[in-house]
Design an enzyme around this catalytic site. Structure first.
Site, mmCIF file in Angstrom:
data_model
loop_
_atom_site.group_PDB
_atom_site.id
_atom_site.type_symbol
_atom_site.label_atom_id
_atom_site.label_comp_id
_atom_site.label_asym_id
_atom_site.label_seq_id
_atom_site.Cartn_x
_atom_site.Cartn_y
_atom_site.Cartn_z
ATOM 1 N N ILE A 1 19.899 -15.578 -5.113
ATOM 2 C CA ILE A 1 19.987 -15.508 -6.575
ATOM 3 C C ILE A 1 20.902 -16.656 -6.964
ATOM 4 O O ILE A 1 22.094 -16.634 -6.679
ATOM 5 C CB ILE A 1 20.493 -14.144 -7.050
ATOM 6 C CG1 ILE A 1 19.463 -13.068 -6.694
ATOM 7 C CG2 ILE A 1 20.751 -14.161 -8.559
ATOM 8 C CD1 ILE A 1 19.845 -11.661 -7.107
ATOM 9 N N LYS B 1 22.805 -8.443 -3.467
ATOM 10 C CA LYS B 1 23.194 -9.823 -3.721
ATOM 11 C C LYS B 1 24.637 -9.925 -3.268
ATOM 12 O O LYS B 1 25.551 -9.397 -3.915
ATOM 13 C CB LYS B 1 23.070 -10.176 -5.207
ATOM 14 C CG LYS B 1 23.579 -11.579 -5.546
ATOM 15 C CD LYS B 1 23.599 -11.824 -7.049
ATOM 16 C CE LYS B 1 24.198 -13.203 -7.363
ATOM 17 N NZ LYS B 1 24.292 -13.454 -8.823
ATOM 18 N N ARG C 1 34.874 -11.578 -9.134
ATOM 19 C CA ARG C 1 34.702 -11.147 -10.522
ATOM 20 C C ARG C 1 35.203 -9.730 -10.757
ATOM 21 O O ARG C 1 35.738 -9.428 -11.816
ATOM 22 C CB ARG C 1 33.213 -11.203 -10.899
ATOM 23 C CG ARG C 1 32.612 -12.589 -10.908
ATOM 24 C CD ARG C 1 32.849 -13.286 -12.224
ATOM 25 N NE ARG C 1 32.145 -14.563 -12.290
ATOM 26 C CZ ARG C 1 32.103 -15.331 -13.361
ATOM 27 N NH1 ARG C 1 32.705 -14.950 -14.482
ATOM 28 N NH2 ARG C 1 31.466 -16.484 -13.341
ATOM 29 N N TYR D 1 25.006 -5.660 -6.445
ATOM 30 C CA TYR D 1 25.622 -6.969 -6.632
ATOM 31 C C TYR D 1 27.101 -6.848 -6.305
ATOM 32 O O TYR D 1 27.844 -6.163 -7.002
ATOM 33 C CB TYR D 1 25.406 -7.438 -8.078
ATOM 34 C CG TYR D 1 25.979 -8.796 -8.427
ATOM 35 C CD1 TYR D 1 26.365 -9.711 -7.454
ATOM 36 C CD2 TYR D 1 26.121 -9.177 -9.758
ATOM 37 C CE1 TYR D 1 26.881 -10.955 -7.783
ATOM 38 C CE2 TYR D 1 26.631 -10.415 -10.113
ATOM 39 C CZ TYR D 1 27.013 -11.297 -9.121
ATOM 40 O OH TYR D 1 27.533 -12.532 -9.461
ATOM 41 N N THR E 1 25.681 -12.502 -14.591
ATOM 42 C CA THR E 1 26.953 -13.163 -14.874
ATOM 43 C C THR E 1 26.729 -14.550 -15.456
ATOM 44 O O THR E 1 27.380 -14.948 -16.430
ATOM 45 C CB THR E 1 27.790 -13.276 -13.594
ATOM 46 O OG1 THR E 1 27.987 -11.974 -13.043
ATOM 47 C CG2 THR E 1 29.141 -13.907 -13.879
ATOM 48 N N TYR F 1 37.263 -4.170 -13.354
ATOM 49 C CA TYR F 1 38.467 -3.766 -14.085
ATOM 50 C C TYR F 1 38.945 -2.378 -13.701
ATOM 51 O O TYR F 1 40.010 -2.221 -13.110
ATOM 52 C CB TYR F 1 38.287 -3.869 -15.611
ATOM 53 C CG TYR F 1 39.602 -3.603 -16.341
ATOM 54 C CD1 TYR F 1 40.628 -4.537 -16.282
ATOM 55 C CD2 TYR F 1 39.818 -2.422 -17.038
ATOM 56 C CE1 TYR F 1 41.845 -4.284 -16.903
ATOM 57 C CE2 TYR F 1 41.021 -2.173 -17.661
ATOM 58 C CZ TYR F 1 42.039 -3.110 -17.589
ATOM 59 O OH TYR F 1 43.240 -2.853 -18.200
#
Length: 291
Positions: A202, A159, A136, A131, A44, A105
């Site tokens: 991370i 993560k 997001r 992740y 990202t 989405y």
């Protein structure tokens, strides 16, 4: 392999909006000199959403060419077929692991999430790091789903960037009998996550002060909470400044101010606001990152 500090690297762009490969090499050298355990490319922070498929593959190849530490490649997508293609390319390039975000989405139901990640894991014989970043993706992958995926042989870590330390505790509880690890996905929660049993971070902040973040993580993992807390609070103003606007807007500006790369962003991201730019400059001066 995945413990310690793994910077989520920015992707520098040239004036003509193409990838600046030479500046990327410079950034890799900078974080390696700070003592990081590995690097994460095409995540990202690397503006992966605006990278064309060919650029994504080029950046993975470049990472393998210039890094002297393990390389983790972001290969996720909300399109499972695309994620499989990127993961296979990363495996062929020789990366040490792939970082795979949950679908955004279009999201997914539980069965779809399990099938998505298992299909990607089955497609390439490399370690997979899940992740989870609901801010997001619009969907929080539950601790129970993560625990179920932890049973897949090459899904080795998550993560976790939900901002929920209680959830991190639950993941660690549910996966205690699995060969599975938790990495902090939020710089400001690195210390509490490691105190629960996480193995590292991370990190966005490590683009700017890799050595400080390494010192925090090493101290925390060695039980030196006094030093770990000192580093946590020393970096706290920088962490706030780097997340004052949508990541990676502030961190791209930081690496520009430090002379590592241009700060250009790809639309729909725009430059840091004047007020937050001033705050960032003051923090960087305080830490000795700029004059």
């Amino acid at each position: 392999m995945f413990e310690g500090v793994l910077p989520a690297l920015v992707t520098p762009f040239s004036k003509d909006n193409t990838i600046d490969f030479e500046s990327f090499r410079k950034i890799v050298t900078f974080v390696e000199e700070g003592g990081v355990s590995g690097i994460v490319a095409c995540g990202t922070t690397g503006e992966s959403a605006t990278l064309a498929m060919a650029e994504h593959k080029q950046l993975i190849n470049l990472s393998m060419d210039c890094a002297n530490v393990p390389v983790i490649a972001g290969t996720g997508s909300n399109n499972t077929v695309e994620a499989v293609e990127l993961t296979r390319h990363a495996a062929d390039a020789g990366v040490d692991a792939a970082l795979v975000i949950s679908p955004y989405y279009n999201k997914s139901n539980k069965a779809g999430l399990l099938a998505h990640f298992k299909t990607i894991a089955d497609s390439a014989d490399i370690p997979i790091i899940l992740y989870n970043v609901p801010s997001r993706t619009g969907q929080d992958v539950s601790a129970e789903i993560i625990a179920e995926l932890a049973k897949v042989g090459n899904i080795v870590a998550v993560k976790e960037a939900s901002g929920n330390v209680e959830k991190v505790s639950r993941i660690l509880e549910l996966t205690a009998d699995e060969d599975f690890e938790v990495l902090s996905g939020e710089d400001g929660l690195t210390l509490p996550i490691i105190s629960l049993g996480g193995i590292g971070v991370i990190s966005v902040v490590a683009n700017v002060v890799p050595g400080m973040m390494v010192k925090l993580v090493e101290a925390a993992r060695n039980g030196d909470l006094k030093t770990a807390r000192e580093m946590h609070f020393r970096m706290a103003p920088l962490t706030r400044a780097l997340f004052s606007e949508i990541n990676p807007i502030p961190v791209k500006r930081a690496v520009e101010l430090m002379g590592l790369a241009r700060g250009d962003l790809r639309l729909p991201l725009a430059q840091l606001s004047e007020g937050n730019d001033m705050i960032l400059k003051n923090v960087l001066r305080e830490l000795g990152c700029i004059a």
